[in-house]
Scaffold this motif. Structure first.
Motif, PDB file in Angstrom:
ATOM      1  N   LEU A 131     -31.615  17.996 -45.686  1.00 61.17           N
ATOM      2  CA  LEU A 131     -32.987  18.475 -45.517  1.00 61.17           C
ATOM      3  C   LEU A 131     -33.359  19.457 -46.628  1.00 61.17           C
ATOM      4  CD1 LEU A 131     -33.107  19.077 -41.644  1.00 61.17           C
ATOM      5  CD2 LEU A 131     -34.282  17.269 -42.917  1.00 61.17           C
ATOM      6  N   ASP A 132     -32.410  20.299 -47.018  1.00 59.84           N
ATOM      7  CA  ASP A 132     -32.674  21.285 -48.063  1.00 59.84           C
ATOM      8  C   ASP A 132     -32.967  20.612 -49.396  1.00 59.84           C
ATOM      9  OD1 ASP A 132     -32.709  24.017 -49.170  1.00 59.84           O
ATOM     10  OD2 ASP A 132     -30.886  23.383 -50.201  1.00 59.84           O
ATOM     11  N   GLY A 133     -32.297  19.497 -49.661  1.00 59.00           N
ATOM     12  CA  GLY A 133     -32.488  18.813 -50.936  1.00 59.00           C
ATOM     13  C   GLY A 133     -33.433  17.625 -50.877  1.00 59.00           C
ATOM     14  N   ALA A 134     -34.096  17.435 -49.744  1.00 57.40           N
ATOM     15  CA  ALA A 134     -34.918  16.234 -49.553  1.00 57.40           C
ATOM     16  C   ALA A 134     -36.220  16.289 -50.355  1.00 57.40           C
ATOM     17  CB  ALA A 134     -35.240  16.050 -48.075  1.00 57.40           C
ATOM     18  N   GLU A 135     -36.580  15.157 -50.934  1.00 55.23           N
ATOM     19  CA  GLU A 135     -37.897  15.020 -51.559  1.00 55.23           C
ATOM     20  C   GLU A 135     -38.960  14.776 -50.482  1.00 55.23           C
ATOM     21  OE1 GLU A 135     -40.252  11.871 -54.480  1.00 55.23           O
ATOM     22  OE2 GLU A 135     -38.095  12.168 -54.741  1.00 55.23           O
ATOM     23  N   ARG A 136     -38.554  14.065 -49.411  1.00 49.99           N
ATOM     24  CA  ARG A 136     -39.478  13.785 -48.300  1.00 49.99           C
ATOM     25  C   ARG A 136     -38.702  13.786 -46.996  1.00 49.99           C
ATOM     26  NH1 ARG A 136     -43.242   8.659 -48.967  1.00 49.99           N
ATOM     27  NH2 ARG A 136     -44.083  10.062 -50.583  1.00 49.99           N
ATOM     28  N   ILE A 137     -39.307  14.366 -45.959  1.00 49.32           N
ATOM     29  CA  ILE A 137     -38.709  14.404 -44.619  1.00 49.32           C
ATOM     30  C   ILE A 137     -39.663  13.714 -43.662  1.00 49.32           C
ATOM     31  CG2 ILE A 137     -37.863  15.876 -42.761  1.00 49.32           C
ATOM     32  CD1 ILE A 137     -37.473  18.081 -44.934  1.00 49.32           C
ATOM     33  N   LEU A 138     -39.174  12.660 -42.997  1.00 50.30           N
ATOM     34  CA  LEU A 138     -39.982  11.892 -42.047  1.00 50.30           C
ATOM     35  C   LEU A 138     -39.457  12.127 -40.646  1.00 50.30           C
ATOM     36  CD1 LEU A 138     -40.081   8.462 -43.952  1.00 50.30           C
ATOM     37  CD2 LEU A 138     -41.732  10.351 -44.113  1.00 50.30           C
ATOM     38  N   MET A 139     -40.367  12.347 -39.685  1.00 51.07           N
ATOM     39  CA  MET A 139     -39.973  12.588 -38.297  1.00 51.07           C
ATOM     40  C   MET A 139     -40.800  11.718 -37.370  1.00 51.07           C
ATOM     41  SD  MET A 139     -39.622  16.708 -38.559  1.00 51.07           S
ATOM     42  CE  MET A 139     -40.686  16.724 -39.992  1.00 51.07           C
ATOM     43  N   PHE A 140     -40.114  11.103 -36.388  1.00 53.55           N
ATOM     44  CA  PHE A 140     -40.819  10.218 -35.456  1.00 53.55           C
ATOM     45  C   PHE A 140     -40.175  10.253 -34.083  1.00 53.55           C
ATOM     46  CE2 PHE A 140     -41.481   5.893 -33.609  1.00 53.55           C
ATOM     47  CZ  PHE A 140     -42.856   5.985 -33.431  1.00 53.55           C
ATOM     48  N   GLY A 141     -41.022  10.340 -33.071  1.00 53.72           N
ATOM     49  CA  GLY A 141     -40.593  10.252 -31.677  1.00 53.72           C
ATOM     50  C   GLY A 141     -41.795   9.855 -30.843  1.00 53.72           C
ATOM     51  N   ILE A 142     -41.535   9.353 -29.656  1.00 49.22           N
ATOM     52  CA  ILE A 142     -42.610   8.901 -28.771  1.00 49.22           C
ATOM     53  C   ILE A 142     -42.578   9.708 -27.479  1.00 49.22           C
ATOM     54  CG2 ILE A 142     -43.358   6.947 -27.324  1.00 49.22           C
ATOM     55  CD1 ILE A 142     -42.662   5.100 -29.589  1.00 49.22           C
ATOM     56  N   GLY A 143     -43.761   9.960 -26.924  1.00 48.36           N
ATOM     57  CA  GLY A 143     -43.847  10.693 -25.663  1.00 48.36           C
ATOM     58  C   GLY A 143     -43.375  12.127 -25.824  1.00 48.36           C
ATOM     59  N   ALA A 144     -42.537  12.581 -24.893  1.00 45.58           N
ATOM     60  CA  ALA A 144     -42.047  13.957 -24.942  1.00 45.58           C
ATOM     61  C   ALA A 144     -41.215  14.209 -26.190  1.00 45.58           C
ATOM     62  CB  ALA A 144     -41.228  14.260 -23.687  1.00 45.58           C
ATOM     63  N   SER A 145     -40.545  13.180 -26.701  1.00 46.21           N
ATOM     64  CA  SER A 145     -39.740  13.356 -27.912  1.00 46.21           C
ATOM     65  C   SER A 145     -40.612  13.710 -29.113  1.00 46.21           C
ATOM     66  CB  SER A 145     -38.945  12.085 -28.212  1.00 46.21           C
ATOM     67  OG  SER A 145     -37.950  11.867 -27.231  1.00 46.21           O
ATOM     68  N   GLN A 146     -41.861  13.273 -29.087  1.00 44.26           N
ATOM     69  CA  GLN A 146     -42.759  13.616 -30.195  1.00 44.26           C
ATOM     70  C   GLN A 146     -43.033  15.123 -30.234  1.00 44.26           C
ATOM     71  OE1 GLN A 146     -47.016  12.474 -30.268  1.00 44.26           O
ATOM     72  NE2 GLN A 146     -46.539  11.446 -32.191  1.00 44.26           N
ATOM     73  N   PHE A 147     -43.047  15.764 -29.048  1.00 43.70           N
ATOM     74  CA  PHE A 147     -43.266  17.212 -29.015  1.00 43.70           C
ATOM     75  C   PHE A 147     -42.124  17.943 -29.708  1.00 43.70           C
ATOM     76  CE2 PHE A 147     -45.460  16.219 -24.758  1.00 43.70           C
ATOM     77  CZ  PHE A 147     -46.649  15.922 -25.405  1.00 43.70           C
ATOM     78  N   VAL A 148     -40.903  17.434 -29.548  1.00 43.73           N
ATOM     79  CA  VAL A 148     -39.745  18.041 -30.208  1.00 43.73           C
ATOM     80  C   VAL A 148     -39.842  17.833 -31.718  1.00 43.73           C
ATOM     81  CG1 VAL A 148     -37.229  18.108 -30.344  1.00 43.73           C
ATOM     82  CG2 VAL A 148     -38.340  17.629 -28.155  1.00 43.73           C
ATOM     83  N   ALA A 149     -40.186  16.603 -32.123  1.00 46.18           N
ATOM     84  CA  ALA A 149     -40.363  16.319 -33.551  1.00 46.18           C
ATOM     85  C   ALA A 149     -41.464  17.198 -34.137  1.00 46.18           C
ATOM     86  CB  ALA A 149     -40.692  14.843 -33.746  1.00 46.18           C
ATOM     87  N   GLN A 150     -42.522  17.393 -33.362  1.00 47.91           N
ATOM     88  CA  GLN A 150     -43.643  18.227 -33.810  1.00 47.91           C
ATOM     89  C   GLN A 150     -43.199  19.667 -34.064  1.00 47.91           C
ATOM     90  OE1 GLN A 150     -46.833  18.896 -30.881  1.00 47.91           O
ATOM     91  NE2 GLN A 150     -48.302  18.325 -32.466  1.00 47.91           N
ATOM     92  N   ASP A 151     -42.295  20.165 -33.234  1.00 52.26           N
ATOM     93  CA  ASP A 151     -41.818  21.531 -33.392  1.00 52.26           C
ATOM     94  C   ASP A 151     -41.049  21.680 -34.707  1.00 52.26           C
ATOM     95  OD1 ASP A 151     -41.406  24.204 -31.849  1.00 52.26           O
ATOM     96  OD2 ASP A 151     -39.408  23.697 -32.580  1.00 52.26           O
ATOM     97  N   LEU A 152     -40.158  20.724 -35.019  1.00 53.50           N
ATOM     98  CA  LEU A 152     -39.419  20.792 -36.271  1.00 53.50           C
ATOM     99  C   LEU A 152     -40.368  20.640 -37.462  1.00 53.50           C
ATOM    100  CD1 LEU A 152     -36.779  21.067 -37.780  1.00 53.50           C
ATOM    101  CD2 LEU A 152     -36.434  18.599 -37.533  1.00 53.50           C
ATOM    102  N   HIS A 153     -41.334  19.738 -37.341  1.00 56.52           N
ATOM    103  CA  HIS A 153     -42.314  19.559 -38.419  1.00 56.52           C
ATOM    104  C   HIS A 153     -43.058  20.863 -38.704  1.00 56.52           C
ATOM    105  CE1 HIS A 153     -46.520  18.712 -39.736  1.00 56.52           C
ATOM    106  NE2 HIS A 153     -45.858  18.034 -40.652  1.00 56.52           N
ATOM    107  N   HIS A 154     -43.510  21.519 -37.646  1.00 52.20           N
ATOM    108  CA  HIS A 154     -44.246  22.780 -37.796  1.00 52.20           C
ATOM    109  C   HIS A 154     -43.386  23.818 -38.523  1.00 52.20           C
ATOM    110  CE1 HIS A 154     -46.663  26.299 -36.783  1.00 52.20           C
ATOM    111  NE2 HIS A 154     -45.556  26.856 -36.315  1.00 52.20           N
ATOM    112  N   LYS A 155     -42.123  23.929 -38.142  1.00 49.36           N
ATOM    113  CA  LYS A 155     -41.239  24.927 -38.732  1.00 49.36           C
ATOM    114  C   LYS A 155     -40.973  24.639 -40.212  1.00 49.36           C
ATOM    115  CE  LYS A 155     -38.636  26.549 -34.670  1.00 49.36           C
ATOM    116  NZ  LYS A 155     -39.546  26.138 -33.594  1.00 49.36           N
TER     117      LYS A 155
END
Length: 283
Positions: A131-155
């Motif tokens: 993640l530290d060296g990534a050019e792009r970070i993609l996150m995906f989840g559905i339903g409640a899992s999307q809320f968790v992905a959203q939290d990491l995206h925000h951070k």
């Protein structure tokens, strides 16, 4: 992993007869301590052979080891939370709001403890470095899992990382397919069987991205589609309109990931957090 969390994580691979055993034990875990294997089989409407197969599916030698492991686990939980709580029991219709809140809070504390103590820290370090060296970070989840992905995206987004939260499956698959070099793709699913999320990681992996599964099922299709697996531990109540305890467990992993990434460039992170706070909270 605790034996009750193992039962939760293995639920999808049990046969119907074994699922009846799992259901009874999840609702009344002390039944294993109070009944013989024959009595438990009768209580579950199944055979002794099915109970034995259930034990072996959990990696146990038989019913005696199940009783021993569960007795130890329930004793530890009683010492930590009190014997009157009936921690392993399902939330009942007769429970007061205070009893329900106590059960949920205790399960969430246990989920965080089991998740953090059971983390594969080698995998965590590798994902943090990616993640530290990534050019792009993609996150995906559905339903409640999307809320968790959203939290990491925000951070990650707040400290200037090139992170994308993908809401639509077709959008997610397209982004995965067009992954540039040094892409990290993270799929979120507690069950590990959400077909769209599995497909997202499969496409990303084929495109050359490093794929990461955040799941509660280490043997799930999502885990098998990933290069790295970060496993959460949680016991859910049937009275759930979405992930409750499992969401908290996955958020603990998210916080570990963020802190790991943030610490790689500590001064830059502190500066980014200060600048973004100043612009969103003007004096």
């Amino acid at each position: 992993m605790g034996i009750q969390s193992s039962i939760e994580a293995s639920a999808d691979k049990f046969t119907p007869a074994m699922q009846r055993v799992a259901s009874v034990i999840r609702e009344r875990p002390r039944i294993v301590l109070d009944q013989t294997i024959s009595e438990l089989a009768e209580s579950c409407g199944t055979s002794v052979a099915s109970v034995v197969r259930f034990c072996r599916a959990l990696g146990l030698s038989g019913y005696a080891q199940l009783r021993m492991r569960l007795a130890t686990e329930l004793g530890k939980e009683a010492a930590q939370f009190g014997s009157d709580l009936m921690l392993g029991a399902e939330i009942a219709q007769s429970d007061t709001l205070q009893e329900m809140a106590s059960k949920v809070a205790s399960l969430e504390i246990l989920a965080i403890d089991e998740t953090v103590s059971g983390l594969d820290y080698g995998a965590l370090e590798r994902v943090v470095a990616a993640l530290d060296g990534a050019e792009r970070i993609l996150m995906f989840g559905i339903g409640a899992s999307q809320f968790v992905a959203q939290d990491l995206h925000h951070k990650l987004f707040r400290i200037g990382r090139n992170a994308f939260l993908l809401a639509d499956p077709h959008e997610a698959w397209t982004a995965a397919l067009l992954s540039p070099p040094r892409t990290v793709a993270l799929g979120f699913s507690h069950s590990g069987s959400t077909a769209d999320t599995v497909r997202f990681l499969e496409i990303a992996r084929q495109a050359g991205a490093l794929t990461v599964a955040l799941t509660g099922a280490p043997d799930s299709p999502l885990a098998k589609a990933a290069d790295e697996r970060l496993v959460s531990r949680a016991r859910e109540s049937r009275l759930r309109a979405g992930a409750m305890v499992s969401r908290i467990a996955q958020l603990a992993i998210v916080d570990c990931l963020f802190l790991g990434v943030a610490s790689q460039r500590y001064e830059q992170t502190v500066d980014a957090l200060k600048r973004t706070r100043d612009v969103t909270h003007p004096k």
